[in-house]
Every structure is written in structure tokens, then in C-alpha cells.
Design an enzyme around this catalytic site. Sequence first.
Site, mmCIF file in Angstrom:
data_model
loop_
_atom_site.group_PDB
_atom_site.id
_atom_site.type_symbol
_atom_site.label_atom_id
_atom_site.label_comp_id
_atom_site.label_asym_id
_atom_site.label_seq_id
_atom_site.Cartn_x
_atom_site.Cartn_y
_atom_site.Cartn_z
ATOM 1 N N LYS A 147 0.864 -1.179 0.000
ATOM 2 C CA LYS A 147 0.000 0.000 0.000
ATOM 3 C C LYS A 147 0.895 1.223 0.000
ATOM 4 O O LYS A 147 2.030 1.154 0.495
ATOM 5 C CB LYS A 147 -0.888 0.014 1.253
ATOM 6 C CG LYS A 147 -2.150 0.812 1.093
ATOM 7 C CD LYS A 147 -3.242 0.059 0.342
ATOM 8 C CE LYS A 147 -4.394 0.965 0.003
ATOM 9 N NZ LYS A 147 -5.527 0.201 -0.576
ATOM 10 N N ASP B 2 -6.910 4.220 -4.742
ATOM 11 C CA ASP B 2 -7.592 4.037 -3.457
ATOM 12 C C ASP B 2 -8.225 5.403 -3.168
ATOM 13 O O ASP B 2 -8.444 6.184 -4.113
ATOM 14 C CB ASP B 2 -6.598 3.616 -2.357
ATOM 15 C CG ASP B 2 -7.286 3.188 -1.055
ATOM 16 O OD1 ASP B 2 -7.870 2.101 -1.014
ATOM 17 O OD2 ASP B 2 -7.271 3.968 -0.084
HETATM 18 P P1 NDP Z 1 -12.915 7.345 -2.996
HETATM 19 O O1 NDP Z 1 -11.895 8.394 -2.718
HETATM 20 O O2 NDP Z 1 -13.370 7.132 -4.386
HETATM 21 O O3 NDP Z 1 -14.216 7.588 -2.112
HETATM 22 C C1 NDP Z 1 -14.181 7.634 -0.732
HETATM 23 C C2 NDP Z 1 -15.508 8.223 -0.282
HETATM 24 O O4 NDP Z 1 -15.609 8.148 1.125
HETATM 25 C C3 NDP Z 1 -15.628 9.691 -0.671
HETATM 26 O O5 NDP Z 1 -16.967 9.970 -0.986
HETATM 27 C C4 NDP Z 1 -15.206 10.397 0.609
HETATM 28 O O6 NDP Z 1 -15.765 11.693 0.772
HETATM 29 C C5 NDP Z 1 -15.775 9.461 1.653
HETATM 30 N N1 NDP Z 1 -15.052 9.583 2.901
HETATM 31 C C6 NDP Z 1 -13.716 9.549 3.097
HETATM 32 N N2 NDP Z 1 -13.427 9.719 4.393
HETATM 33 C C7 NDP Z 1 -14.612 9.858 5.012
HETATM 34 C C8 NDP Z 1 -14.998 10.052 6.360
HETATM 35 N N3 NDP Z 1 -14.077 10.149 7.330
HETATM 36 N N4 NDP Z 1 -16.322 10.137 6.640
HETATM 37 C C9 NDP Z 1 -17.250 10.049 5.678
HETATM 38 N N5 NDP Z 1 -16.948 9.861 4.367
HETATM 39 C C10 NDP Z 1 -15.653 9.765 4.057
HETATM 40 O O7 NDP Z 1 -12.324 6.003 -2.384
HETATM 41 P P2 NDP Z 1 -12.759 4.500 -2.686
HETATM 42 O O8 NDP Z 1 -14.222 4.435 -2.917
HETATM 43 O O9 NDP Z 1 -11.815 3.989 -3.689
HETATM 44 O O10 NDP Z 1 -12.385 3.796 -1.304
HETATM 45 C C11 NDP Z 1 -13.315 3.661 -0.224
HETATM 46 C C12 NDP Z 1 -12.856 2.567 0.699
HETATM 47 O O11 NDP Z 1 -12.778 1.333 -0.025
HETATM 48 C C13 NDP Z 1 -11.460 2.737 1.323
HETATM 49 O O12 NDP Z 1 -11.449 2.136 2.587
HETATM 50 C C14 NDP Z 1 -10.566 1.955 0.375
HETATM 51 O O13 NDP Z 1 -9.375 1.558 1.001
HETATM 52 C C15 NDP Z 1 -11.479 0.767 0.090
HETATM 53 N N6 NDP Z 1 -11.162 0.020 -1.122
HETATM 54 C C16 NDP Z 1 -11.116 0.625 -2.352
HETATM 55 C C17 NDP Z 1 -10.853 -0.127 -3.472
HETATM 56 C C18 NDP Z 1 -10.903 0.453 -4.845
HETATM 57 O O14 NDP Z 1 -10.836 -0.317 -5.799
HETATM 58 N N7 NDP Z 1 -11.045 1.748 -5.018
HETATM 59 C C19 NDP Z 1 -10.534 -1.559 -3.376
HETATM 60 C C20 NDP Z 1 -10.708 -2.119 -2.051
HETATM 61 C C21 NDP Z 1 -10.984 -1.327 -0.977
HETATM 62 P P3 NDP Z 1 -15.322 12.942 -0.154
HETATM 63 O O15 NDP Z 1 -16.121 12.790 -1.408
HETATM 64 O O16 NDP Z 1 -15.704 14.097 0.668
HETATM 65 O O17 NDP Z 1 -13.854 12.815 -0.388
#
Ligand code: NDP
Length: 444
Positions: free
Chosen positions: A126, A166
Site C-alpha cells: 500500500k 484508493d
Molecule cells: P474514494 O476516494 O473514491 O471515495 C471515498 C468516499 O468516502 C468519498 O466519498 C469520501 O468523501 C468518503 N469519505 C472519506 N473519508 C470519510 C470520512 N471520514 N467520513 C465520511 N466519508 C468519508 O475512495 P474508494 O471508494 O476507492 O475507497 C473507499 C474505501 O474502499 C477505502 O477504505 C478503500 O481503502 C477501500 N477500497 C477501495 C478499493 C478500490 O478499488 N477503489 C478496493 C478495495 C478497498 P469525499 O467525497 O468528501 O472525499
Amino acid sequence: MSYVDEILASVKTKNAGEPEFIQAVTEVLESIRPVVDAHEEEYRAAALLERMVEPDRIITFRVPWQDDEGKWHMQRGYRVQFNNAIGPYKGGLRFHPSVYPGILKFLGFEQVFKNSLTTLPIGGAKGGSDFDPHGKSDAEVMRFCQSFMTELYKYIGENIDVPAGDIGVGGREVGYLYGQYKRITNSYESILTGKGMSFGGSLIRPEATGYGLIYCTNEILKMNGQSLEGKTCVVSGAGNVATYAIEKLQQLGAKPVTCCDSTGWIYDPDGIDVDTLIEVKQVMRARLTEYKKRRPNAEYHEGKGVWTVKCDYAFPCATQNELDVEDAKALIANGCKGVFEGANMPTTLEATKYIQEQGLLFTPGKASNAGGVAVSALEMSQNAERLSWTREEVDKMLLRIMTDIAHTISDAAEKYGQKGNYVVGANIAGFEKVADAMLSQGVY
Ligand code: NDP
């Protein structure tokens, strides 16, 4: 003291300022106790657990970048190459102000077992930076990505380490990072996944984590005589994972009614409109207040709150530790029958325990969100073949991988007398393959 307890005590002492890493290691080690107890002598002789909880290496570098006004800023960049026993390092890059080694070590450690569960030959890593892409122009993000890759390129390679996206790293960032790698090395290697479709990306990769989560959930529900059809679901997040989980839930007949970002949340009684969500978050890169403007029937609330909404199933898809024991109690009081993790470690240890004790179905992210990295590995295969598979082909493989994962974690739990405990099942199944590979390759 048992071997597991010894290692846990040592991890807590050596990594005292890194609660997320300690949490991830505790969850895994607690659940693999029966396997460790059965092989204690062999594992101790090879210092297996000591090596498994220590990253192969952590690379730290500075990332200077210039904003549009010409002012210089300095960020920290990292790559945690955790374990490559079963294949080249693989795992995303996160750009978020909260990034520090403890977060990346927890994510890298989880990634090792997740990648093992996919059955594909990929190790765990990571990386990322404390850079915050929010509110930055495309030009600023590009300059940052170019500076980040100018250092990172020394440590990655298609048989060494293949990062992906991510939080905060999506198609735009992967494109800029890839461009810079190519510019420095003059080589068109598959050193990143999640690339654009015009330069080696795989169809279904953007959707893979969210779709995979729902494929896995659907199979777990089937095994337990339940289904998604007609069910109300709450989802957190509004990014990559949440968006495509919502889309697949709708395709399978469920009704997802919430999403959230880091400032507020939406309750849409008619069901979240995916096109509007994509327009607001991916095209405009705006807050969810813009969703509300386009969907007058929806409610927008500041702060945190999706777990207070009445639902059948819950899907935390935003970030680590976003669902605590109070949230779990609210969900259960509202009739929730299952929690399926889309994010990495979104549920606290205490909440996970509570949810399981109350008899809800629960799948850990390392199993249920493995679809993203699985399709990333399929992207690597397509790049190696210099071929692109069709959407249907990739989707079919994703469905098979996620269905297999559901059965693998269920079987492993049952084998060790913990039927239905998918946390134990995922950790044991993921661990066994990595342990076997490490033991075969000698102590180093
Ligand atoms: P993105 O950046 O695309 O989206 C993350 C979302 O979560 C955004 O809408 C963000 O808000 C919101 N967010 C972040 N922090 C907080 C918080 N503290 N409280 C509320 N909302 C929050 O990331 P991903 O969708 O890619 O990733 C989401 C999760 O999934 C992570 O844990 C990541 O490690 C995991 N993951 C992702 C993979 C992937 O393929 N992308 C694969 C496997 C796991 P805002 O819009 O305001 O930034």
C-alpha cells in the site's frame, strides 16, 4: 504465553503510535489462533508470525509540488511493500491528509490476506501521500502526481510492485502517474492498474470493488436463505466503491437509500440515483449538497448519520473505523440483518464483535472488497497478453472470483468449528496460503 499472544504484545510495543495497524493485526491474529496452535512448533522455528507482521520494507520520500500561484508545498510520499510471498507487491495508493505509516501498514497488512483470497498470484502493498486532492485544480494534481512518480518509479515494476488507486486516487490520478512513469523510463510497462481504457485499462475495473462486494454479499445471503430482492440498504461513501455497490444493488433488485461524503450524507427515499451521484462526485467533484439540489425529494444532512436509517442490510464503503458500536446498535434497533464491508476495516473491533454476537451476517472487507484488486490482477494479465477482454468476460470472472471467495471463507470458518463467522474464515483462508509460501521459501 501462547505464540499469538507473544506476537501481539510485541506488535503493540513496537508500533505503539499506530492504532490502526495494531487493530488490523489483532483481528487477524486473534482469528487464526486455532491454525497457529496446531502448527506452533513449525511456525515458531521459522519465526513465521514475527516476519508476517513486519513489512518487507517501507519507502518514504519527499514530494515537492507547486500550486497554481507558484507557491511550493512539500508532502510525504510512501510505499509499504508488505509481503511478496505469493506474487509481486500489489495494492493501492491513497492521497488523503490522514495518511501516515500506521494507516498504510494496516492497509498493506490487510492487502496481503485479501490478495491471497483472490487466488491470484499477487503479494500485498500500500502507498500514498498526505496530499489532499480536494479543491486542487487538475494542473495542481498533475504536478503533484508527476513529482510523486518521479520518486516512486525507482521502486516499482511489473514483476516487482504494481500500485493502483484508493481514496483520493482515481482514473485522473492514475493517468498522470502513468504518464510520468512512461516519460521517465520510456517504457510501456504494466506498472499501474486502474488505467484508462485507451491505454491498457481493463473494462469493469472502475466498477469491480463495488460490484464484487455485492456479488459476494449475494452469495452469502443465498447460503443463509436470504436475498437482496426488495431489500432496503444503507451505503456510506460516495466514491468509487460506494457508487458501483449502489448500482449493482439496484440491478439485483435492492433499494439503496443513502450515501455520504466527508462532510454530510444523503437519504433519498426513492433510492439513490446513480447518474446524479456520478455527475456530482466524479464529474463536478462537488459536495453532496449538489445531489440534493438535483433530487428535491432527497434529504441532505451535515455530519455523520447513514447508520441511523432503517434498513435490511448495511454497506460501509467510505473509510476505516466509520462504524462504531453505537452505530451498530442503531442499525440493529432499526432491523438491520447484515453488515457487508466495502471499505477496508470500516467497522471497529468492538462493533464487529457486537454485530456478530447479535447474530447478524458480517463479511470483512478483505474478503468482500477483493473484487477491485482481483480485476487489477486481470488487468495485469491482459497487459501481459497485449489483449483486452470484453466487459462480459471480465464481469464473469469477477462474479466467479467473488462467489468462490464467499464459499472459501464459509468453508474455512466451518472447518475450524466457527460456522458463519466469516471474519475467522477470511483470515484463516487468506493466512494459510501466505504461510505455506513463506515456509517454503526459507527464512529471510
Ligand atoms: P474514494 O476516494 O473514491 O471515495 C471515498 C468516499 O468516502 C468519498 O466519498 C469520501 O468523501 C468518503 N469519505 C472519506 N473519508 C470519510 C470520512 N471520514 N467520513 C465520511 N466519508 C468519508 O475512495 P474508494 O471508494 O476507492 O475507497 C473507499 C474505501 O474502499 C477505502 O477504505 C478503500 O481503502 C477501500 N477500497 C477501495 C478499493 C478500490 O478499488 N477503489 C478496493 C478495495 C478497498 P469525499 O467525497 O468528501 O472525499
